[in-house]
Motif scaffolding. Sequence first.
Motif, PDB file in Angstrom:
ATOM      1  N   CYS A   1       0.820  -1.199   0.000  1.00  0.00           N
ATOM      2  CA  CYS A   1       0.000   0.000   0.000  1.00  0.00           C
ATOM      3  C   CYS A   1       0.863   1.263   0.000  1.00  0.00           C
ATOM      4  O   CYS A   1       1.953   1.294   0.561  1.00  0.00           O
ATOM      5  CB  CYS A   1      -0.902  -0.009   1.229  1.00  0.00           C
ATOM      6  SG  CYS A   1      -1.999   1.404   1.286  1.00  0.00           S
TER       7      CYS A   1
ATOM      8  N   GLN B   1       0.011   4.150   1.343  1.00  0.00           N
ATOM      9  CA  GLN B   1      -0.104   4.896   2.596  1.00  0.00           C
ATOM     10  C   GLN B   1       1.059   4.515   3.512  1.00  0.00           C
ATOM     11  O   GLN B   1       1.341   3.328   3.698  1.00  0.00           O
ATOM     12  CB  GLN B   1      -1.427   4.560   3.290  1.00  0.00           C
ATOM     13  CG  GLN B   1      -2.648   4.775   2.432  1.00  0.00           C
ATOM     14  CD  GLN B   1      -2.957   6.250   2.208  1.00  0.00           C
ATOM     15  OE1 GLN B   1      -2.614   7.095   3.026  1.00  0.00           O
ATOM     16  NE2 GLN B   1      -3.594   6.544   1.088  1.00  0.00           N
TER      17      GLN B   1
ATOM     18  N   HIS C   1       0.529   2.052   6.387  1.00  0.00           N
ATOM     19  CA  HIS C   1      -0.053   0.757   6.041  1.00  0.00           C
ATOM     20  C   HIS C   1       1.032  -0.203   5.560  1.00  0.00           C
ATOM     21  O   HIS C   1       1.854   0.171   4.727  1.00  0.00           O
ATOM     22  CB  HIS C   1      -1.094   0.898   4.920  1.00  0.00           C
ATOM     23  CG  HIS C   1      -2.318   1.638   5.370  1.00  0.00           C
ATOM     24  ND1 HIS C   1      -3.346   1.938   4.512  1.00  0.00           N
ATOM     25  CD2 HIS C   1      -2.675   2.125   6.590  1.00  0.00           C
ATOM     26  CE1 HIS C   1      -4.291   2.597   5.194  1.00  0.00           C
ATOM     27  NE2 HIS C   1      -3.895   2.722   6.447  1.00  0.00           N
TER      28      HIS C   1
ATOM     29  N   CYS D   1      -5.254  -1.000   0.080  1.00  0.00           N
ATOM     30  CA  CYS D   1      -5.192  -2.235   0.857  1.00  0.00           C
ATOM     31  C   CYS D   1      -6.494  -2.369   1.655  1.00  0.00           C
ATOM     32  O   CYS D   1      -7.379  -1.527   1.570  1.00  0.00           O
ATOM     33  CB  CYS D   1      -3.989  -2.216   1.782  1.00  0.00           C
ATOM     34  SG  CYS D   1      -4.157  -1.078   3.160  1.00  0.00           S
TER      35      CYS D   1
ATOM     36  N   LYS E   1      -6.964  -1.957   4.749  1.00  0.00           N
ATOM     37  CA  LYS E   1      -7.122  -0.858   5.715  1.00  0.00           C
ATOM     38  C   LYS E   1      -7.721   0.373   5.040  1.00  0.00           C
ATOM     39  O   LYS E   1      -8.542   1.076   5.609  1.00  0.00           O
ATOM     40  CB  LYS E   1      -5.764  -0.495   6.321  1.00  0.00           C
ATOM     41  CG  LYS E   1      -5.430  -1.221   7.594  1.00  0.00           C
ATOM     42  CD  LYS E   1      -4.231  -0.569   8.252  1.00  0.00           C
ATOM     43  CE  LYS E   1      -3.743  -1.377   9.433  1.00  0.00           C
ATOM     44  NZ  LYS E   1      -2.479  -0.819   9.954  1.00  0.00           N
ATOM     45  N   CYS E   2      -7.268   0.642   3.804  1.00  0.00           N
ATOM     46  CA  CYS E   2      -7.763   1.803   3.074  1.00  0.00           C
ATOM     47  C   CYS E   2      -9.259   1.702   2.854  1.00  0.00           C
ATOM     48  O   CYS E   2      -9.958   2.718   2.844  1.00  0.00           O
ATOM     49  CB  CYS E   2      -7.082   1.904   1.713  1.00  0.00           C
ATOM     50  SG  CYS E   2      -5.334   2.249   1.784  1.00  0.00           S
TER      51      CYS E   2
HETATM   52 ZN   LIG Z   1      -3.652   1.094   2.721  1.00  0.00          ZN
END
Ligand SMILES: [Zn+2]
Length: 93
Positions: A11, A13, A16, A36, A38-39
């Motif tokens: 990812c 971020q 992340h 990902c 989490k996103c």
């Molecule tokens: Zn992410």
Amino acid sequence: MGQSGYQLKKCQQEDHNEQIETICYNQQCTDFRLNCSKCEERFHQDHYNDVLRINSLVGFIKDKNTECQNLISDLKTFVEIMNQSFSQLISGI
Ligand SMILES: [Zn+2]
Ligand SMILES: [Zn+2]
């Protein structure tokens, strides 16, 4: 060297560590397109239907490849029939 096949990237971020799992193809979207798991909780909530899982995208591309192969073999058959007709035409003259 020697790397082949499909590899998932990490990812974008910074906080992340998960691999990218989804792609957003919404044209108005200004968030990161590659996300990902989490996103997913943070982005693309208002156009969730435009987010594709990469796994299904790979399947989609494979399907298209199969369709292309089928088309090519159809064309080959067509060319063979053309050649046969042409041979028959020539031998008939
Ligand atoms: Zn992410
Ligand atoms: Zn989006």
